[in-house]
Write a protein that holds these residues in place. Sequence first.
Motif, PDB file in Angstrom:
ATOM      1  N   LYS A   1      58.547  97.196  30.798  1.00 45.79           N
ATOM      2  CA  LYS A   1      57.211  97.049  30.053  1.00 45.79           C
ATOM      3  C   LYS A   1      57.705  97.269  28.543  1.00 45.79           C
ATOM      4  N   GLU A   2      58.260  98.270  28.026  1.00 43.40           N
ATOM      5  CA  GLU A   2      58.588  98.515  26.726  1.00 43.40           C
ATOM      6  C   GLU A   2      59.036  97.333  25.707  1.00 43.40           C
ATOM      7  N   ILE A   3      59.920  96.583  26.304  1.00 43.92           N
ATOM      8  CA  ILE A   3      60.357  95.404  25.474  1.00 43.92           C
ATOM      9  C   ILE A   3      59.440  94.340  25.718  1.00 43.92           C
ATOM     10  N   LEU A   4      58.780  94.142  26.628  1.00 45.20           N
ATOM     11  CA  LEU A   4      57.717  93.062  26.856  1.00 45.20           C
ATOM     12  C   LEU A   4      56.701  93.320  25.583  1.00 45.20           C
ATOM     13  N   SER A   5      56.216  94.710  25.277  1.00 43.05           N
ATOM     14  CA  SER A   5      54.925  94.940  25.017  1.00 43.05           C
ATOM     15  C   SER A   5      55.696  94.851  23.049  1.00 43.05           C
ATOM     16  N   GLU A   6      57.036  95.126  22.986  1.00 41.92           N
ATOM     17  CA  GLU A   6      57.634  94.926  21.840  1.00 41.92           C
ATOM     18  C   GLU A   6      57.639  93.378  21.529  1.00 41.92           C
ATOM     19  N   LEU A   7      58.104  92.708  22.279  1.00 39.03           N
ATOM     20  CA  LEU A   7      57.982  91.005  21.933  1.00 39.03           C
ATOM     21  C   LEU A   7      56.787  90.598  21.914  1.00 39.03           C
ATOM     22  N   SER A   8      55.691  90.917  22.557  1.00 33.16           N
ATOM     23  CA  SER A   8      54.301  90.581  22.331  1.00 33.16           C
ATOM     24  C   SER A   8      53.770  91.135  20.943  1.00 33.16           C
ATOM     25  N   ASP A   9      54.149  92.268  20.605  1.00 27.36           N
ATOM     26  CA  ASP A   9      53.748  92.703  19.243  1.00 27.36           C
ATOM     27  C   ASP A   9      54.279  91.638  18.336  1.00 27.36           C
ATOM     28  N   LEU A  10      55.456  91.586  18.362  1.00 33.22           N
ATOM     29  CA  LEU A  10      56.147  90.773  17.368  1.00 33.22           C
ATOM     30  C   LEU A  10      55.744  89.518  17.241  1.00 33.22           C
ATOM     31  N   VAL A  11      55.700  88.613  18.415  1.00 33.60           N
ATOM     32  CA  VAL A  11      55.131  87.420  18.407  1.00 33.60           C
ATOM     33  C   VAL A  11      53.510  87.335  17.887  1.00 33.60           C
ATOM     34  N   ARG A  12      52.811  88.323  18.438  1.00 34.43           N
ATOM     35  CA  ARG A  12      51.580  88.293  17.733  1.00 34.43           C
ATOM     36  C   ARG A  12      51.619  88.538  16.208  1.00 34.43           C
TER      37      ARG A  12
END
Lengths: 280, 99
Positions: free
Chosen positions: A165-176
């Motif tokens: 969850k944590e890494i996907l959320s970080e990845l999502s934030d970065l890509v967004r």
Amino acid sequence: MEPAETRKVLLTLVTDPRRFGSSLYFNPDVLGFRLGTDSWTALEALVSLEDAGILKLSAPPELELLYQVELTKVRVANFLELKGYQEITSDFKRVWLLGRVLKLESPQQLGLRLTDYSPRLSALSGNLTKMLKLFESKSLVSKEVYMRVASSVMRETASAARDAKEILSELSDLVRTISQLISRLREARSSIEETSAKLGIKLEENESLIRAYRESERELLELLGLVKSKLLESFPNWSAVLTSYDKLRSEFGATGQDFISALETMKSINDKFVLVTQIG
Amino acid sequence: MEELLRRIKVEIVGNYRNFVPSLGVTTDGTWEIQILDKFESFMGPLECPIDREEVKLEEAVLCPICMTPYHLDCARLLASRREKCWKCDKFERFDLLVT
């Protein structure tokens, strides 16, 4: 800052022949040379003097967009470990200094690193592959066997989704953030180009800004591509999972909220990859 | 990224003159304060002592001894008459600056 150093900076500023009235524009080469330091140390000295109430530093608002780009570049470099610790720290300090000039609050931390969470992404990837294979073999096995295996896979996937969850959320934030910045850079560039075309004049200041925007956009696109390729290394069946998004969601929805939100986050990340590449 | 730094504006807003002696500058400080005195005159509009009109810094001819700014025409006048700087009364070779 040492008193002797402060005195040196002040004398350098007030005796700068390029000064007009009580203000001058920061010239990295000249000021750095006159102080005998690099330009970033010179800027750091000026920031200290601003804290002491002697100087006031300001920058035009268009610099804020380029600051955000620089900050994101450092975040991506940290996320993908593109540079060594020292280099990233030094880049972050530079961005922090720019943030101070723009009176923006820089983040305290640079966030997670992909390699630290790679095993969690791989685990989720493996479990989602199991789900896809199980779904393919649905017609080949009895309902009882299918349900027994499915419940085991769903349990494991729920746990893997929670861990990722944590890494996907970080990845999502970065890509967004990257995709938003690319859109903002394109808008800002076309707005300047439109104004220049209407007025029929090209100002060097605007042209240099357009060049900086174009260069930043190119760098961000490259970084986005790099994020995607590094992600695929940890998550090899990324595309297959997203192709079967609806199938997985409807068939294994009972896995739980962590599973659903992991799938949704993955879809949103992928949409950004596709959207930015298509518009670009 | 260094290119961005050129857009940063630095303004001197505090009383830096008080700040310099408070740092314990004594012998060398005397010289530094004198330099500051000269340059402090640039903080406001520059005034030519001959016609008492404002001079733009980029157009000013400066006395190399006391840094007093003159209009180019006024400096030419001083040069033609071989007059000394009206402020410090020391420099008289304005012909070297205006030709």
